[in-house]
Design a protein around this motif. Structure first.
Motif: not given
Ligand SMILES: Nc1ncnc2c1ncn2[C@@H]1O[C@H](COP(=O)(O)OP(=O)(O)O)[C@@H](O)[C@H]1O
Ligand SMILES: [Mg+2]
Lengths: 247, 224
Positions: A16, A19, A21, A40-45, A47
């Motif tokens: 992105f 980034l 991702v 964790p949150s923001g780890s790309g799951k 996506t």
């Protein structure tokens, strides 16, 4: 050539902007396999699973779903999507349609199933998720747990080969989580190929063959639920597990 | 004296009716055409094609940014120079339709953009085609936002139609001009002309208000 899975990531990267991702994702999901994705949150799951039905596009690497390579001009993405159910964290039911209309919309318009037949099947599916009495209710008249069960029935109405779940219970009040998980367990036990982003360890232990742990866009660890939960191998997965266990 | 003038005005009621009829017919035709075209433009404007979207945006800005009187003169006096012969009625319809379409386009775009992306993603994920997503999922939800200002736009359109009297169409406003030459009481004559417009517009104003209230209530109800 090696045998290909139902979902096959090979060296997939996605950005992105600047980034990164998804970092060099390689992962194969076999037919009828249930894979839980956590991290964790923001780890790309999100996506990761959104790439599978083309809600996100990848920049390099190969992603093959049901034998069709994404991004290949020969792949009809709209057709492929009819084989893939997607359950959203925020349900995304159509607010102007009843539960039954939500379930029958795509079968009628995409699969071209006659209305009467689609409605019959829709009623059966709603009964199966425990909502026989809510057929004519609008989403606004349903609780979160009920809405998410309608959303699952909506996917099942297309008789998909694959179902993807993006944190299906994390927008729910605690007392509604199990009613949704029970439906998901039933779907898994019928042999659906599933990728489920969730932190519900009970669900993972019950039906998942594999847990994949992601951090900062990469798959850091992957193993059976037993291995992963009782004996995490990396510091990052240990730190993550101790955090979700404390809740 | 007022009494005599009123009688004299009453004598021209066939002309007044013709003018009112012209105003209603002009407005109605351009309202229907403008709505169809406006929805089409709005849908294209929010579609993926940047070139089309940009061209529509530029056109809408141009039309919104110039006086309607100037537009109607351009259509009526300039197009014939280019070899396109138009009678006043056709020119009026074209100008009004174009104006309505541009304003309605903006209203439709705002409505479409108000639909949460999750709705489009859900429709996309279940394999609905572009047109099916628009028709089944996006437009029905956008209509809640679109309907009140759309009806309001109709009111503006009816009033803007008075400008066509400038190219010689005998609409309600022009009837006013004709009558006032016989009955030298501009205040009275144009009061009656205004009343004519008001009688046509008022039901629509009420409808817009009702819709706004209804949509407002519905909006709270469908919140997740
Ligand atoms: N459309 C987007 N544009 C830019 N950045 C995004 C977008 N979607 C997600 N991201 C970023 O990508 C990263 C991974 O997001 P996501 O896949 O949603 O993570 P997860 O689901 O694991 O919480 C996050 O840092 C997020 O901020
Ligand atoms: Mg997420």
């Amino acid at each position: 050539m090696t045998k290909t899975g139902m979902i096959e990531f090979r060296g997939v990267n996605k950005w992105f902007g600047t980034l990164n991702v998804l970092r060099d994702i390689t992962l194969s999901v076999e037919p009828r396999e249930v894979v839980v994705v956590c991290g964790p949150s923001g780890s790309g799951k999100s996506t990761l699973i959104r790439c599978i039905n083309g809600l996100e596009t990848i920049r390099d690497g190969d992603l093959t779903v049901d034998g069709q390579r994404l991004g290949d001009p020969a792949t009809n993405m709209t057709r492929l999507r009819t084989e893939i159910g997607f359950v959203f964290q925020s349900f995304n039911l159509y607010p102007h349609k009843t539960a039954l209309e939500n379930v029958t919309l795509a079968p009628i318009h995409v699969r071209k199933i006659p209305r009467a037949e689609a409605e019959e099947a829709g009623r059966e599916l709603l009964a199966k998720v425990g909502l026989a009495d809510k057929v004519n209710a609008y989403p606004a008249q349903l609780s979160g747990g009920q809405q998410q069960r309608v959303a699952i029935a909506r996917c099942l109405g297309m008789r998909p080969k694959i179902m993807l779940f993006d944190e299906p219970t994390s927008a729910l009040d605690p007392e509604m989580i199990s009613e949704v998980l029970d439906v998901m367990v039933a779907v898994a036990e019928e042999g659906m190929t599933m990728m489920v982003v969730t932190h519900e360890m009970g669900f993972a232990r019950k039906v998942a063959q594999r847990v994949v742990f992601m951090d900062a866009g990469a798959i850091v660890e992957s193993g059976t639920p037993d291995e992963f939960f009782s004996n995490p191998k990396t510091d990052r997965s240990r730190a993550f597990l101790s955090k979700i266990l404390r809740h | 004296m007022i009494w005599q003038q009123l009688q004299s005005i009453a004598g021209s009621y066939p002309l007044a009716l013709r003018g009112l009829g012209m105003t209603v017919v002009l407005s109605l035709i351009s309202l229907v055409l403008g709505t169809l075209l406006g929805f089409g433009l709005g849908i294209l404007r929010t579609g993926g094609n940047r070139l089309i979207s940009g061209a529509i945006g530029a056109w809408v800005d141009l039309i919104r940014g110039t006086p309607f009187l100037v537009q109607i003169f351009l259509i009526f006096f300039i197009l014939p120079e280019l070899g396109i012969e138009l009678d006043a009625f056709t020119a009026g319809i074209i100008a009004l339709t174009n104006l309505a379409a541009c304003f309605i386009c903006e209203i439709v775009v705002a409505g479409i953009r108000s639909v949460p992306t999750g709705q489009v993603e859900a429709a996309l994920a279940s394999g609905l085609s572009r047109w099916q997503r628009m028709r089944q999922v996006v437009l029905p939800q956008a209509m809640r936002i679109v309907l009140p200002p759309l009806v309001g736009q109709y009111v503006l359109l009816i009033k803007d139609s008075s400008v066509v009297s400038a190219i010689g169409l005998t609409d309600l406003t022009r009837v006013g001009w004709l009558v006032v030459q016989r009955v030298p009481n501009g205040l009275l004559v144009f009061f009656l002309v205004g009343l004519g417009y008001f009688i046509v517009c008022y039901p629509l104003i009420m409808l817009a208000r009702r819709l706004e209230q209804r949509m407002g209530a519905a909006h709270g109800e469908v919140q997740l």
